[in-house]
Design a protein around this motif. Sequence first.
Motif, short mmCIF file in Angstrom:
data_model
loop_
_atom_site.label_atom_id
_atom_site.label_comp_id
_atom_site.label_asym_id
_atom_site.label_seq_id
_atom_site.Cartn_x
_atom_site.Cartn_y
_atom_site.Cartn_z
N LEU A 199 -1.37 -10.06 9.09
CA LEU A 199 -2.43 -9.32 8.40
C LEU A 199 -3.10 -8.33 9.34
O LEU A 199 -3.41 -7.19 8.96
CB LEU A 199 -3.46 -10.30 7.85
CG LEU A 199 -4.69 -9.69 7.18
CD1 LEU A 199 -4.29 -8.85 5.98
CD2 LEU A 199 -5.67 -10.79 6.78
N CYS A 200 -3.32 -8.75 10.57
CA CYS A 200 -3.94 -7.89 11.58
C CYS A 200 -3.10 -6.63 11.80
O CYS A 200 -3.64 -5.51 11.88
CB CYS A 200 -4.10 -8.67 12.88
SG CYS A 200 -4.89 -7.77 14.21
N LEU A 201 -1.80 -6.78 11.88
CA LEU A 201 -0.91 -5.64 12.06
C LEU A 201 -0.90 -4.75 10.81
O LEU A 201 -0.85 -3.51 10.92
CB LEU A 201 0.50 -6.13 12.38
CG LEU A 201 0.65 -6.83 13.74
CD1 LEU A 201 1.99 -7.55 13.82
CD2 LEU A 201 0.51 -5.82 14.89
N MET A 202 -0.97 -5.37 9.64
CA MET A 202 -1.03 -4.59 8.41
C MET A 202 -2.30 -3.75 8.35
O MET A 202 -2.28 -2.61 7.89
CB MET A 202 -0.94 -5.53 7.21
CG MET A 202 0.42 -6.19 7.04
SD MET A 202 0.43 -7.57 5.86
CE MET A 202 0.13 -6.71 4.33
N LYS A 203 -3.40 -4.31 8.82
CA LYS A 203 -4.66 -3.57 8.85
C LYS A 203 -4.57 -2.34 9.74
O LYS A 203 -5.32 -1.37 9.57
CB LYS A 203 -5.78 -4.48 9.36
CG LYS A 203 -6.17 -5.61 8.43
CD LYS A 203 -6.93 -5.12 7.23
CE LYS A 203 -7.47 -6.27 6.40
NZ LYS A 203 -8.20 -5.78 5.19
N GLN A 204 -3.64 -2.38 10.70
CA GLN A 204 -3.43 -1.24 11.59
C GLN A 204 -2.28 -0.35 11.12
O GLN A 204 -1.85 0.55 11.85
CB GLN A 204 -3.14 -1.75 13.01
CG GLN A 204 -4.27 -2.57 13.61
CD GLN A 204 -3.87 -3.15 14.96
OE1 GLN A 204 -3.71 -2.42 15.94
NE2 GLN A 204 -3.72 -4.47 15.01
N ALA A 205 -1.79 -0.62 9.89
CA ALA A 205 -0.69 0.15 9.30
C ALA A 205 0.59 0.07 10.13
O ALA A 205 1.41 0.99 10.12
CB ALA A 205 -1.10 1.61 9.11
N ARG A 206 0.77 -1.04 10.81
CA ARG A 206 1.99 -1.27 11.60
C ARG A 206 2.88 -2.23 10.80
O ARG A 206 3.04 -3.40 11.10
CB ARG A 206 1.61 -1.83 12.97
CG ARG A 206 0.89 -0.79 13.82
CD ARG A 206 0.05 -1.39 14.92
NE ARG A 206 0.83 -2.17 15.86
CZ ARG A 206 0.28 -2.90 16.84
NH1 ARG A 206 -1.04 -2.94 16.98
NH2 ARG A 206 1.04 -3.58 17.66
N HIS A 207 3.44 -1.68 9.73
CA HIS A 207 4.11 -2.48 8.71
C HIS A 207 5.36 -3.18 9.22
O HIS A 207 5.61 -4.35 8.88
CB HIS A 207 4.43 -1.61 7.49
CG HIS A 207 3.20 -1.11 6.80
ND1 HIS A 207 3.25 -0.31 5.69
CD2 HIS A 207 1.89 -1.29 7.06
CE1 HIS A 207 2.02 -0.02 5.29
NE2 HIS A 207 1.19 -0.60 6.11
#
Length: 297
Positions: A199-207
Amino acid sequence: MEGSSMKMSPVEKEKELFHVVHKVPPGDGPYVRAKHAQLVEKDPAAAIVLFWKAINAGDRVESALKDMAVIMKQLDRTEEAIEAIKSFRGLCPKQAQESLDNVLVDLYKKCGEVDEEIKLLKQKLRLIYQGEVFNGKPTKTARSRGKKFQVSIKQETSRILGNLGWAYMRKTNYLAAEVVYRKAQKIYPDASKACNLGLCLMKQARHEEARSVLEQILQGKLPGAGDIKSRNRAEDLWRELDSWQPPPLSSNPPGLGLEDDDFADGLERLINEWAPNRSRRLPIFEEISEFRDELAC
């Protein structure tokens, strides 16, 4: 024991059975009366008054303080509970301080005092690091829902780091959260914290990085991946990846700040503060210094 129970009168047997059924300790002091009000009479307001009396009378202060805080939290009197623990924890023995800190962390989370929560979680890590919680041993005995079990120092450290990561998530400091989660996973990986890292990576748009983390859960490669709650959450996050709309990039993105310090430098500084005598350092904390180089990449 069998012989003594045979000599008990019917009234005494009934009293003993009452205490076992209702989980109320025997006796007639204010603490026992408070537990009776809490568990038997189901009167939380009266229980709080009696817990206060128990604390003032020095009757099982540690238990009274924790039990009262739990009831206050249930009644949305969280700030009062925090002040009570801060004011009276000095009356409790040293070995009680860790469990009181656990209650405080929960209370800070409940009332949204994230900065205080972060401060206390860092202090808990510091105490583990200094050997004051595990007494230099690799495991300790913990209790949950009346059952005892062994917790390793790696498990406990990873758990606290996971809580710290979630606190940073709530402050939307995703870069700091990522660093903490990755460290927690290196020490003792599990599916729940992997979900949070995803989720943390998704929040940074690092899909793509998030997808790689979630794949480890869905393919059963992490401890706890078989837990239905973690797996369902991983599946939900996976479905979100295709439709995720990243937030617009800020011209002033949040830094990796641990308070006023750069996160990498601050983490290294904390390590040095935690162990001025490096010979006392627990082995797992030697690994933390790796993050300085990793963050520089």
